[in-house]
Motif scaffolding. Structure first.
Motif, PDB file in Angstrom:
ATOM      1  N   ALA A   1       3.427   1.968   3.012  1.00 32.14           N
ATOM      2  CA  ALA A   1       2.781   1.828   4.320  1.00 32.14           C
ATOM      3  C   ALA A   1       3.192   0.520   4.980  1.00 32.14           C
ATOM      4  O   ALA A   1       3.281  -0.521   4.324  1.00 32.14           O
ATOM      5  CB  ALA A   1       1.268   1.877   4.158  1.00 32.14           C
ATOM      6  N   ALA A   2       3.430   0.583   6.282  1.00 33.59           N
ATOM      7  CA  ALA A   2       3.741  -0.622   7.049  1.00 33.59           C
ATOM      8  C   ALA A   2       2.449  -1.387   7.311  1.00 33.59           C
ATOM      9  O   ALA A   2       1.419  -0.797   7.634  1.00 33.59           O
ATOM     10  CB  ALA A   2       4.421  -0.239   8.356  1.00 33.59           C
TER      11      ALA A   2
ATOM     12  N   LEU B   1       7.771   3.691 -10.130  1.00 31.14           N
ATOM     13  CA  LEU B   1       6.464   4.346 -10.127  1.00 31.14           C
ATOM     14  C   LEU B   1       6.650   5.715 -10.760  1.00 31.14           C
ATOM     15  O   LEU B   1       7.422   6.531 -10.253  1.00 31.14           O
ATOM     16  CB  LEU B   1       5.929   4.488  -8.692  1.00 31.14           C
ATOM     17  N   ALA B   2       5.959   5.969 -11.860  1.00 32.61           N
ATOM     18  CA  ALA B   2       6.100   7.249 -12.567  1.00 32.61           C
ATOM     19  C   ALA B   2       5.177   8.306 -11.959  1.00 32.61           C
ATOM     20  O   ALA B   2       4.027   8.021 -11.642  1.00 32.61           O
ATOM     21  CB  ALA B   2       5.774   7.071 -14.037  1.00 32.61           C
TER      22      ALA B   2
ATOM     23  N   SER C   1       0.841  -1.191   0.000  1.00 37.95           N
ATOM     24  CA  SER C   1       0.000   0.000   0.000  1.00 37.95           C
ATOM     25  C   SER C   1       0.876   1.241   0.000  1.00 37.95           C
ATOM     26  O   SER C   1       1.923   1.266   0.650  1.00 37.95           O
ATOM     27  CB  SER C   1      -0.906   0.015   1.229  1.00 37.95           C
ATOM     28  N   LEU C   2       0.416   2.266  -0.727  1.00 41.13           N
ATOM     29  CA  LEU C   2       1.163   3.518  -0.820  1.00 41.13           C
ATOM     30  C   LEU C   2       0.368   4.649  -0.187  1.00 41.13           C
ATOM     31  O   LEU C   2      -0.852   4.727  -0.361  1.00 41.13           O
ATOM     32  CB  LEU C   2       1.427   3.862  -2.290  1.00 41.13           C
TER      33      LEU C   2
ATOM     34  N   VAL D   1      -1.496   5.240  -8.478  1.00 44.43           N
ATOM     35  CA  VAL D   1      -2.152   4.102  -7.828  1.00 44.43           C
ATOM     36  C   VAL D   1      -1.936   4.135  -6.319  1.00 44.43           C
ATOM     37  O   VAL D   1      -0.976   4.744  -5.821  1.00 44.43           O
ATOM     38  CB  VAL D   1      -1.643   2.762  -8.399  1.00 44.43           C
ATOM     39  N   SER D   2      -2.826   3.472  -5.582  1.00 45.56           N
ATOM     40  CA  SER D   2      -2.699   3.429  -4.124  1.00 45.56           C
ATOM     41  C   SER D   2      -2.016   2.162  -3.640  1.00 45.56           C
ATOM     42  O   SER D   2      -1.756   2.007  -2.447  1.00 45.56           O
ATOM     43  CB  SER D   2      -4.069   3.573  -3.461  1.00 45.56           C
ATOM     44  N   SER D   3      -1.732   1.239  -4.570  1.00 48.02           N
ATOM     45  CA  SER D   3      -0.989   0.035  -4.194  1.00 48.02           C
ATOM     46  C   SER D   3      -0.251  -0.514  -5.412  1.00 48.02           C
ATOM     47  O   SER D   3      -0.634  -0.250  -6.548  1.00 48.02           O
ATOM     48  CB  SER D   3      -1.919  -1.031  -3.610  1.00 48.02           C
TER      49      SER D   3
END
Length: 75
Positions: free
Chosen positions: A54-55, A33-34, A2-3, A19-21
């Motif tokens: 994200a952890a 990741l661009a 997850s980002l 994107v979120s992941s």
């Protein structure tokens, strides 16, 4: 993974949607990741995009878990 997206730039206005992941293939330590700036025509100073891994219970990010990009205005 997850980002988490943060920074002073606004997604969708100052840069294209991110994107979120992401899936990092087995055996790889990283993935690209661009961040694509959007020419919004507004006169602005430099703005930042900060992406953090994200952890979670299954992911323990290392020292390079955060990347910062600075978008410089061209107007």
């Amino acid at each position: 993974v997850s980002l988490v997206r943060s920074g002073t730039a606004v997604m969708g206005t100052d840069y294209a949607t991110v994107v979120s992941s992401l899936t990092i293939p087995a055996g790889q330590a990283s993935i690209a990741l661009a961040i694509t700036p959007v020419d919004d025509g507004a006169v602005e100073g430099p703005e930042t995009v900060v992406i953090t891994v994200a952890a979670t219970a299954s992911v323990l990010p290392g020292a390079s878990a955060t990347a910062t990009v600075t978008i410089v205005d061209n107007d």
